[in-house]
Design an enzyme around this catalytic site. Sequence first.
Site, PDB file in Angstrom:
ATOM      1  CG  HIS A 199      -0.472   0.104   2.529  1.00 22.49           C
ATOM      2  ND1 HIS A 199      -0.295   1.325   3.152  1.00 22.49           N
ATOM      3  CD2 HIS A 199      -0.103  -0.827   3.439  1.00 22.49           C
ATOM      4  CE1 HIS A 199       0.156   1.140   4.382  1.00 22.49           C
ATOM      5  NE2 HIS A 199       0.299  -0.171   4.573  1.00 22.49           N
ATOM      6  CG  ASP A 214       2.579   0.821   8.005  1.00 26.72           C
ATOM      7  OD1 ASP A 214       2.216   0.224   6.973  1.00 26.72           O
ATOM      8  OD2 ASP A 214       1.900   0.840   9.043  1.00 26.72           O
ATOM      9  CD  GLU A 220      -2.870  -1.581   5.206  1.00 29.33           C
ATOM     10  OE1 GLU A 220      -2.701  -2.627   5.857  1.00 29.33           O
ATOM     11  OE2 GLU A 220      -2.578  -0.453   5.669  1.00 29.33           O
ATOM     12  CD  GLU A 221      -1.667   2.364   7.616  1.00 25.06           C
ATOM     13  OE1 GLU A 221      -2.356   1.937   8.566  1.00 25.06           O
ATOM     14  OE2 GLU A 221      -0.445   2.139   7.512  1.00 25.06           O
ATOM     15  CG  ASP A 257       1.986  -3.592   5.362  1.00 29.02           C
ATOM     16  OD1 ASP A 257       2.716  -2.669   5.791  1.00 29.02           O
ATOM     17  OD2 ASP A 257       0.757  -3.473   5.220  1.00 29.02           O
ATOM     18  CG  HIS A 307       0.815   3.244  12.631  1.00 30.90           C
ATOM     19  ND1 HIS A 307      -0.551   3.070  12.744  1.00 30.90           N
ATOM     20  CD2 HIS A 307       1.141   2.657  11.445  1.00 30.90           C
ATOM     21  CE1 HIS A 307      -1.022   2.413  11.704  1.00 30.90           C
ATOM     22  NE2 HIS A 307       0.000   2.144  10.900  1.00 30.90           N
TER      23      HIS A 307
END
Length: 364
Positions: free
Chosen positions: A66, A180, A210-211, A233, A325
Site C-alpha cells: 500500500h 509503513d 489500506e490504513e 508490508d 505508526h
Amino acid sequence: MNKNELYETLEKLTSIVSPSGHEDEIRNTIIELLKPYADELWVDSLGNIIAVKKGSSEGRLMIAAHMDEIGLMINHITKTGFLKFTPIGGWNSVILPGQRVLIKTKRGEYVRGVIGMKPPHIMKPEEAKQAPQIGDLFIDIGASSREEVGKLGVTIGSVAVIERSIAKLSGDVVTGRAFDDKVGVAVLIEAFKNLEKPKVDVYAVATVMEEVGLKGARVAAYSITPYVGLALDVTIAADVPGVDESKQITKLGKGPAIKVMDGRSGSGLIAHPAIKNTLIQLAEQHNIPYQLEVLTGGTTDATIIQLTKEGVPTGALSIPTRYIHSPVEVLNLEDALNTAKLTKLFAEHIDIEWINKYLKRKIK
C-alpha cells in the site's frame, strides 16, 4: 538487486505526502518507477496502480503493497487561527505533541505547522498525569485568525502528515516516517523490475487506503481475480528494552518475516500453508535469512485479498520495523533487500502445475 537503489526509492517515496485517500502525488512517482518494466499498466477507478508482467502460461499472481500513510485531517478552525484535527488511520496520541507537520492546501501547496497542547506548567496535577487525547491537541501555523488561515489555503478537510525526512543510522539501519508501507512499495518495485521469465502473469499492485480499511486491495483483487495473492508490508519489531523476547514478534537484521498469522486471535490472515511453506523452502534454498511471524494485532492487504470472490490462497512477507505508526520508524535495509529477493523468487517459482497441486484440488 541493489541496496543503494532500494534506499533511493524509499527516500523518494517517503518525501511525498500521501495520507489515505490523497495518494495522487505518490501515484505519479510509482507509475514512473514501474512503467519501464511493465507489459501493461493502468490506474483503476479507486486509484490503485496495477502493473503487469506477462507469464509464459496460465495463472495470475497479485503482489500488493500500500502506498498510503497515516495522517491527519483538519476538522475545525478556531476564531484565533488554530486547527483542530482528526486522525486518518491509527495514531498513538502520545507521540503527536511537539511534532512539526506539513498541511496540504487547496492549491496543492504546503503550509508548516506544529502540534501543540495546553502547557504542562498550567495543568492541574491530575491533568499532567494523563496521556493527551487527540481532542486536546491542535495545530499552530502561526495564524491569528480564521480568515488568515483561509488565505493560506487551509480549509476544513485539508490533510497533514508529520514532517520528517529519512536518515541513516548505524550500518544498514535507517529511520523515517511512513515506512509503513512505502518500504513495501519500494520492495515491490525492486522485485518487479528484476523479475525474469515468470510462468504466471504477475500483477504488481500499489494499493490505496489500506490504513483505513484495506479498501484499495479489495477492489483491485476483485478486478484481477488472482489465483494467488501475496502482500508486502511492515510488521512489529519489538526487539527493544523492556519487551520480553517472547513478545518481540520479529527482530531487525534477521531477515524478512514470513507471515503465519495476524489479527487478534487469527481474525486477520492465516497464511495458506502451501504459500508459507514454499516461501520457507525458497529462503532456505537460496540462503536468505527469514523469521516466522505470528502477529497478535493488526493485519495487511492480504486479509482482504484472501476473501475476494470465491477466495484467493494468500500469504504475506513483512519487513521488520520498529516504532510503526510514528515519525521515527526504524528498519534494516538488508531485511528489505532480502524481502525483495524472496518476493522475486516466489513470483518466478509458481506455475499452474504448482497452483493445481497445492491450491485448487479437484477430488472427483
